[in-house]
Design a protein around this motif. Structure first.
Motif, short mmCIF file in Angstrom:
data_model
loop_
_atom_site.label_atom_id
_atom_site.label_comp_id
_atom_site.label_asym_id
_atom_site.label_seq_id
_atom_site.Cartn_x
_atom_site.Cartn_y
_atom_site.Cartn_z
N THR A 6 0.73 -1.34 -0.01
CA THR A 6 0.01 -0.05 -0.03
C THR A 6 0.84 1.29 0.18
OG1 THR A 6 -0.01 0.33 2.35
CG2 THR A 6 -1.67 -1.32 1.17
N ARG A 7 0.25 2.37 -0.27
CA ARG A 7 1.11 3.66 -0.03
C ARG A 7 0.30 4.67 0.36
NH1 ARG A 7 -2.21 6.52 -2.82
NH2 ARG A 7 -2.24 6.37 -5.19
N PHE A 8 0.97 5.74 1.16
CA PHE A 8 0.18 7.03 1.32
C PHE A 8 0.81 8.17 0.26
CE2 PHE A 8 -0.02 10.69 4.17
CZ PHE A 8 -1.15 11.14 4.24
N ALA A 9 0.03 8.69 -0.38
CA ALA A 9 0.64 9.49 -1.42
C ALA A 9 0.41 11.10 -1.16
CB ALA A 9 0.31 9.01 -2.80
N PRO A 10 0.82 11.70 -0.09
CA PRO A 10 0.48 13.01 0.14
C PRO A 10 1.12 14.10 -0.80
CG PRO A 10 2.12 12.52 1.72
CD PRO A 10 1.68 11.17 1.08
N SER A 11 0.49 15.36 -1.03
CA SER A 11 1.18 16.26 -1.98
C SER A 11 1.88 17.18 -0.62
CB SER A 11 0.22 16.93 -2.64
OG SER A 11 -0.68 16.34 -3.36
N PRO A 12 3.10 17.50 -1.01
CA PRO A 12 3.52 18.22 0.37
C PRO A 12 3.32 19.59 0.16
CG PRO A 12 5.32 17.46 -1.25
CD PRO A 12 4.12 17.05 -1.70
N PHE A 42 5.80 11.02 -2.10
CA PHE A 42 5.43 12.56 -2.35
C PHE A 42 5.15 12.78 -3.58
CE2 PHE A 42 8.00 12.53 1.81
CZ PHE A 42 7.04 13.05 2.71
N GLU A 43 3.79 13.31 -3.77
CA GLU A 43 3.61 13.97 -5.09
C GLU A 43 3.80 15.30 -5.16
OE1 GLU A 43 -0.68 12.25 -5.74
OE2 GLU A 43 0.61 10.52 -6.32
N ASP A 44 5.12 15.65 -5.41
CA ASP A 44 5.62 16.82 -5.22
C ASP A 44 5.81 17.57 -6.32
OD1 ASP A 44 7.54 14.94 -6.31
OD2 ASP A 44 8.97 16.08 -5.10
N THR A 179 0.51 15.05 -16.15
CA THR A 179 -0.54 15.46 -15.42
C THR A 179 -0.62 14.40 -14.27
OG1 THR A 179 -2.00 14.27 -16.64
CG2 THR A 179 -1.97 16.53 -17.37
N TYR A 180 -1.38 15.02 -13.18
CA TYR A 180 -1.41 14.30 -11.78
C TYR A 180 -1.78 12.87 -12.10
CZ TYR A 180 -3.44 12.12 -8.06
OH TYR A 180 -3.86 11.12 -7.21
N ASN A 181 -2.95 13.01 -12.80
CA ASN A 181 -3.59 11.49 -12.81
C ASN A 181 -2.93 10.59 -13.72
OD1 ASN A 181 -6.31 10.57 -12.11
ND2 ASN A 181 -7.05 12.54 -13.03
N ILE A 197 -5.38 3.09 -1.01
CA ILE A 197 -6.31 3.47 -0.15
C ILE A 197 -6.22 4.92 0.02
CG2 ILE A 197 -6.82 3.35 2.35
CD1 ILE A 197 -5.47 0.65 2.58
N ARG A 198 -7.25 5.69 -0.53
CA ARG A 198 -7.32 7.09 -0.52
C ARG A 198 -8.76 7.78 -0.22
NH1 ARG A 198 -5.40 7.72 -6.70
NH2 ARG A 198 -7.09 6.50 -7.58
N GLY A 199 -8.65 8.90 -0.25
CA GLY A 199 -10.11 9.80 -0.02
C GLY A 199 -11.04 9.39 -1.11
N ASP A 201 -12.56 11.30 -2.58
CA ASP A 201 -12.71 12.48 -3.76
C ASP A 201 -11.69 12.19 -4.90
OD1 ASP A 201 -10.54 12.61 -1.86
OD2 ASP A 201 -9.87 14.45 -2.09
N HIS A 202 -11.17 10.97 -4.76
CA HIS A 202 -10.32 10.42 -6.01
C HIS A 202 -10.94 9.56 -6.85
CE1 HIS A 202 -6.56 12.32 -4.94
NE2 HIS A 202 -6.90 12.33 -3.89
N ILE A 203 -12.56 9.21 -6.54
CA ILE A 203 -13.07 8.08 -7.28
C ILE A 203 -13.17 8.50 -8.83
CG2 ILE A 203 -15.24 7.06 -7.87
CD1 ILE A 203 -15.95 7.26 -4.70
N1 GLU Z 1 -1.72 13.39 -3.74
C1 GLU Z 1 -3.07 13.22 -3.63
C2 GLU Z 1 -3.72 13.92 -2.53
O1 GLU Z 1 -2.76 14.49 -1.63
C3 GLU Z 1 -3.32 11.61 -3.05
C4 GLU Z 1 -3.41 10.82 -4.35
C5 GLU Z 1 -3.57 9.52 -4.32
O2 GLU Z 1 -3.51 8.87 -2.98
O3 GLU Z 1 -3.44 8.70 -5.05
O4 GLU Z 1 -4.82 13.80 -2.25
#
Ligand code: GLU
Length: 458
Positions: A6-12, A42-44, A179-181, A197-199, A201-203
């Protein structure tokens, strides 16, 4: 069985808030439970808004909760070349196309669609033109027109959409940046993520990304979308209700155990159990038990958990934690009864700062409020009689002291509150304080007398 990754992918672009911390915690618990790996990315790519300081603060917040990634963090910005190469490969294979529509053209398209009450989207103007790709052109993904895109969300169940609702979205911009997607999908593939696993809002992004995996003939990860965390009034979280830096909770004296328990209960249930140790969570956590409706922030609940954990940890550990992590204006162990004082005051404390504050009068003479001073003066006779007898009280034993006070009261034919109310105000500077015998015992003979004399010598 394949190992779960799994991963957690925050934008810093900001600190870690409760919602993000919950996403990270659920990903980490899921990986741990399945003996898998938890990675951090990190989605930087947004150079303007991404900051080193936020990366560091996100890592510290996670570390505070005990969430350590199993490998070094991945930085999306370092994978841009790869994203570009894959985009060009999709162009080559006919799964994407070059597009030279100008902003004006796109605007016009949009306005027309709105006029016709249609969902604004790229209408495929260049889709079948096979334009040669050149600088300045964007590359668009060729979404299938027929059929549906569906997936089985581990929390929300089946999610399905007609492909004609999905846009031929841009994967590479005119300046050659992905692009991000697109980047997120390629990174998930590179990192061999098995469950995203994410919020929720990403559906929509998930529906697009699934089509990217399909076109690359790559395995599609499993998905679990977490419903939002809303304020207690059902709105987006604001600073007032939890959208603060997670480390602010630490600074205000919340224990990590309380935060973890609170976060996990924001949407996850296991029978009617409320309190979970980390060990229990590691064996009980499943994504399927996450609630599919939004969770609501509750300050009351977070304080309930904090009070519970403040009262559950070993008293010596609580003391060590306070002196290591917090500024205390007095020296807690300067009173020989300090551990008992801690035990007594922690019962009603919401946070460690609250506890430090509530204990202060044991160490420093309280600041008396005028109305309390007046009240003491109207009862000064009783205090004076008490002072005359104070040397007969046994300060060496709490039980004895308690009995001595009872004896004193009955010998003078006094009711408890007649002495109790003014004396408590003198000793503690407030009405809401421990019992008189506890106050006298923990303050000791000298200090108790000193505070009484403050009022008698005037
Ligand atoms: N970088 C995205 C955010 O901070 C997360 C994207 C993802 O988990 O795929 O909402």
């Amino acid at each position: 069985m394949k190992q779960e990754i799994t991963r957690f992918a925050p934008s810093p672009t900001g600190h870690l808030h409760l919602g993000g911390a919950r996403t990270a915690l659920f990903s980490w618990l899921f990986a741990q439970k399945n003996k898998g790996k938890f990675l951090l990315r990190f989605e930087d790519t947004d150079k303007e808004r991404s900051k080193k300081e936020y990366e560091e603060s996100i890592i510290s917040s996670l570390a505070w909760l005990g969430i350590e990634p199993d490998e070094d963090p991945v930085f999306q910005s370092k994978n841009i070349e790869l994203h570009r190469t894959v985009a060009l490969r999709l162009l080559e294979s006919g799964n994407a196309y070059s597009c030279d529509c100008s902003p004006e053209q796109l605007n016009e398209m949009r306005e027309k669609q709105i006029e016709q009450k249609m969902q604004p989207r790229y209408d495929g103007f260049n889709r079948d033109k096979n334009l040669p790709h050149k600088e300045g052109n964007v590359i668009r993904f060729k979404m299938p027109i027929q059929g549906k895109t569906s997936f089985e969300d581990k929390i929300l169940g089946t999610i399905s959409v007609n492909n004609k609702e999905l846009d031929d979205f841009i994967i590479l911009r005119g300046d050659g940046s992905p692009t991000y997607n697109f980047s997120a999908a390629i990174d998930d593939q590179e990192m061999k993520i098995t469950t995203v696993i994410r919020g929720d809002d990403h559906i929509t992004n998930t529906l697009k990304q699934i089509n990217i995996f399909k076109s690359l003939e790559e395995p599609i990860p499993n998905y679990a979308h977490l419903p939002m965390v809303l304020s207690n009034t059902g709105k987006r979280l604001s600073k007032r209700d939890g959208a603060v830096d997670l480390l602010d909770y630490k600074k205000s004296g919340y224990l990590k155990e309380a935060l973890i328990n609170y976060l996990v209960k924001l949407g996850w249930t296991y029978s009617d159990q409320e309190i979970f140790s980390k060990e229990e969570l590691l064996s009980l956590f499943t994504l399927e038990a996450v609630n599919s409706s939004p969770a609501k922030f509750s300050e009351e609940l977070i304080n309930f958990y904090n009070n519970h954990y403040i009262n559950s940890i070993q008293i010596e550990d609580l003391y060590q934690l306070i002196i290591k992590e917090y500024d205390v204006s007095y020296k807690i162990d300067s009173n020989i009864h300090y551990l008992e004082i801690l035990k007594l005051i922690r019962e009603g404390s919401k946070t460690l700062l609250d506890l430090i504050n509530q204990m202060q009068f044991f160490y420093e003479t309280p600041q008396y409020e005028e109305k309390h001073k007046d009240f003491i003066q109207t009862n000064i006779e009783i205090i004076s009689v008490f002072k005359e007898n104070i040397s007969t009280l046994d300060f060496s034993d709490l039980k004895m002291l308690e009995n001595n006070i009872k004896e004193f009261l009955s010998s003078k034919d006094l009711k408890f509150p007649q002495l109790g109310k003014p004396l408590r105000l003198i000793l503690a500077g407030r009405e809401n304080a421990p019992s008189i015998s506890q106050l006298l015992f923990f303050l000791g003979y000298e200090e108790s007398l000193k505070r009484i004399n403050l009022f008698l010598t005037k």
